[in-house]
Design a protein around this motif. Structure first.
Motif, PDB file in Angstrom:
ATOM      1  N   LEU A 222       3.959 -20.454 -58.503  1.00 42.19           N
ATOM      2  CA  LEU A 222       4.118 -21.872 -58.821  1.00 42.19           C
ATOM      3  C   LEU A 222       2.744 -22.446 -59.141  1.00 42.19           C
ATOM      4  O   LEU A 222       1.839 -22.431 -58.300  1.00 42.19           O
ATOM      5  CB  LEU A 222       4.763 -22.605 -57.648  1.00 42.19           C
TER       6      LEU A 222
ATOM      7  N   ASP B 218       0.290 -25.579 -61.014  1.00 38.51           N
ATOM      8  CA  ASP B 218       0.083 -26.929 -61.549  1.00 38.51           C
ATOM      9  C   ASP B 218      -0.727 -26.776 -62.829  1.00 38.51           C
ATOM     10  O   ASP B 218      -1.930 -26.487 -62.803  1.00 38.51           O
ATOM     11  CB  ASP B 218      -0.652 -27.804 -60.536  1.00 38.51           C
TER      12      ASP B 218
ATOM     13  N   ARG C 200       4.379 -28.869 -63.203  1.00 35.33           N
ATOM     14  CA  ARG C 200       4.437 -27.673 -62.357  1.00 35.33           C
ATOM     15  C   ARG C 200       5.423 -26.673 -62.969  1.00 35.33           C
ATOM     16  O   ARG C 200       6.578 -27.011 -63.240  1.00 35.33           O
ATOM     17  CB  ARG C 200       4.862 -28.063 -60.940  1.00 35.33           C
TER      18      ARG C 200
END
Length: 503
Positions: free
Chosen positions: A350, A352, A380
């Motif tokens: 994950l 950003d 994201r």
């Protein structure tokens, strides 16, 4: 242990023997299954039919006997019974008095020889009662040898099976009348029932095997006709090799599953042919791209050897290093494309994108054209850090090659997705070429691209990276901004959910 081994060996032998008995082809299995099902269904139906037929015919015989008994009982209640009873129903009737003497019967049930009939049947007159009693005594004396012991009976009819021997149905009842307490027996033959059963059994024994054989024949022919296109498809596919992917299987005009299978096979062959052409074109383009820097590098080395002048070596080494770097970058791009084509799984996390892209852009060396960056927070995605970095780098490098004075990078979250736009103020991409620029080794300006060191793989790799992350990359019409006439490359990626709790 030895017994268990022998048991296992016997079980395997039986299993192999049973497998050899089972038909192997689809046509034979379908015919066997259909024939077995029809045979079982018809056999069960035939047995049920015979049972119902016998039950119905037996019930009809019983009802006939009951009807005859009722008719005679109705007469016996009103008047004296004649010695000989006329019975249109076809059964045998016997009537016995309370002492078991035969007092009346049908012709087929009379004792032989036929005794004389001393009086005609008539209804007794009250004025001649003594004469009626005398006639009754004479009739009893005449048929005295045919007296039988009667069990006590009431007024209800009772079925007595096989009283007169096998193959008959007997019904009896007792009534009171002018002849006193009498017992009436009606005996009906079961011969018609047996004959009907024999006829039905013979018909079914002949008809059922013929019907089962007809079902097997029809199933064999229909299955063979249905599987004939499948065999044609199989034989055609078996002959197709990597050198003749242009061949296609025949499509039957039936519109059924086999037809759809042929269409699917042809679609698969279309994709294989396209993939083969792309691979051959890719190999040819890659060979061409590799041959040019290798040839230049060899020429530089040969010049250095032919002219061992130390003053020329720095320039020659710089050019050789540049070509070597170009070869290294091209080899890295080719390896990345091969990995993307193989769809090998990569580690994902994950990320950003605003933080990742900010770090990537800050770490870039001094670019020819300054960057204007707008990175919105909350973008994201779930992806690979290295590949997403390469996606941004390729788009920015492409904009740097063609921009005149400005390159814009914008990251935003729009309608549940992440949108990355890279714009420049260069000549832009013609509308007719906005899809072709993503093909491998494609250069809209070949001379200028070679001068700038491009091999025509940057946008192709960027699109493959976007698609690998479940997104898209397209060249769209420039809109808004300070430079609406340049190139506008837009990458859209799916937005990931919120990070896990505690992360």
């Amino acid at each position: 242990m030895a017994d268990r081994a022998r048991h296992r060996a016997l079980h395997q032998t039986l299993h192999r023997a049973l497998r050899r008995l089972v038909p192997r082809s689809v046509r034979a299995r379908a015919t066997f299954a259909a024939t077995a099902v029809v045979a079982l269904a018809l056999g069960g139906t035939a047995l049920a039919l015979l049972g119902v037929l016998q039950a119905n015919l037996t019930r009809d015989v019983r009802e006939s006997a009951v009807r005859q008994v009722d008719e005679v009982a109705a007469v016996a209640v009103r008047q004296h019974l004649p010695p000989v009873i006329s019975n249109p129903g076809g059964g045998s009737l016997r009537v016995f008095d309370a002492e078991g003497n035969l007092i009346s019967a049908t012709l087929d049930a009379l004792p032989r020889p036929l005794p004389p009939v001393p009086f005609p049947p008539s209804v007794p007159d009250p004025d001649t009662a003594p004469e009626a009693e005398a006639r009754a005594e004479t009739r009893a004396e005449t048929w005295a040898p045919f007296k039988r012991q009667l069990p006590p009976r009431g007024d209800e009819k009772e079925i007595v099976k096989l009283v007169d021997g096998g193959g008959r149905r007997v019904v009896s009842t007792s009534v009171s009348g002018p002849d006193g307490q009498v017992t009436i027996y009606a005996s009906v033959s079961l011969g018609p029932v047996d004959a009907a059963n024999r006829t039905a059994t013979a018909a079914l024994a002949v008809g059922l095997p013929l019907l089962v054989a007809l079902v097997a024949l029809v199933t064999w022919r229909v299955t063979g006709r249905a599987l004939r296109p499948v065999e044609a498809i199989r034989s055609e596919v078996a002959e197709i090799t990597g050198h003749d992917l242009h061949r296609r299987v025949p499509v039957p005009p039936t519109g059924d599953e086999v037809s759809r299978l042929a269409v699917t096979v042809n679609s698969t062959l279309d994709r294989l042919e396209d993939a083969g052409q792309r691979q051959r074109r890719f190999i040819a383009d890659a060979s061409h791209e590799l041959r040019s820097p290798i040839a230049v590098l060899r020429t530089q080395l040969e010049v250095a050897l032919a002219h061992p002048d130390p003053e020329l070596w720095p320039e020659l080494l710089a050019d050789a290093l540049q070509d070597t770097v170009r070869l290294q970058d091209l080899a890295a791009d080719l390896l990345l494309l091969a990995r993307l084509d193989a769809a090998d799984p990569v580690a994902t996390e994950l990320l950003d994108l605003d933080v990742l892209f900010a770090d990537v852009l800050d770490a870039r060396p001094a670019d020819r054209i300054p960057l204007r960056v707008e990175l919105a927070p909350g973008a994201r995605v779930l992806g690979n850090r290295t590949w997403l970095t390469r996606l941004l780098t390729n788009l920015v490098d492409n904009a740097q090659r063609y921009a005149d004075g400005l390159v814009e990078v914008q990251l935003a979250v729009v309608e549940g997705g992440v949108v990355l736009e890279v714009r420049d103020d260069g000549p832009g991409i013609p509308e007719a070429d906005r899809e072709r620029v993503f093909e491998r080794f494609t250069r809209l300006d070949d001379a200028r691209s070679r001068e700038l060191g491009g091999a025509g793989l940057g946008l192709a790799i960027a699109r493959d990276l976007a698609e690998h992350h479940g997104g898209t990359l397209a060249a769209e019409r420039p809109t808004g901004g300070e430079h609406p006439c340049g190139a506008r490359l837009v990458a859209r990626l799916p937005l990931a959910g919120p990070p896990p709790q505690g992360s």
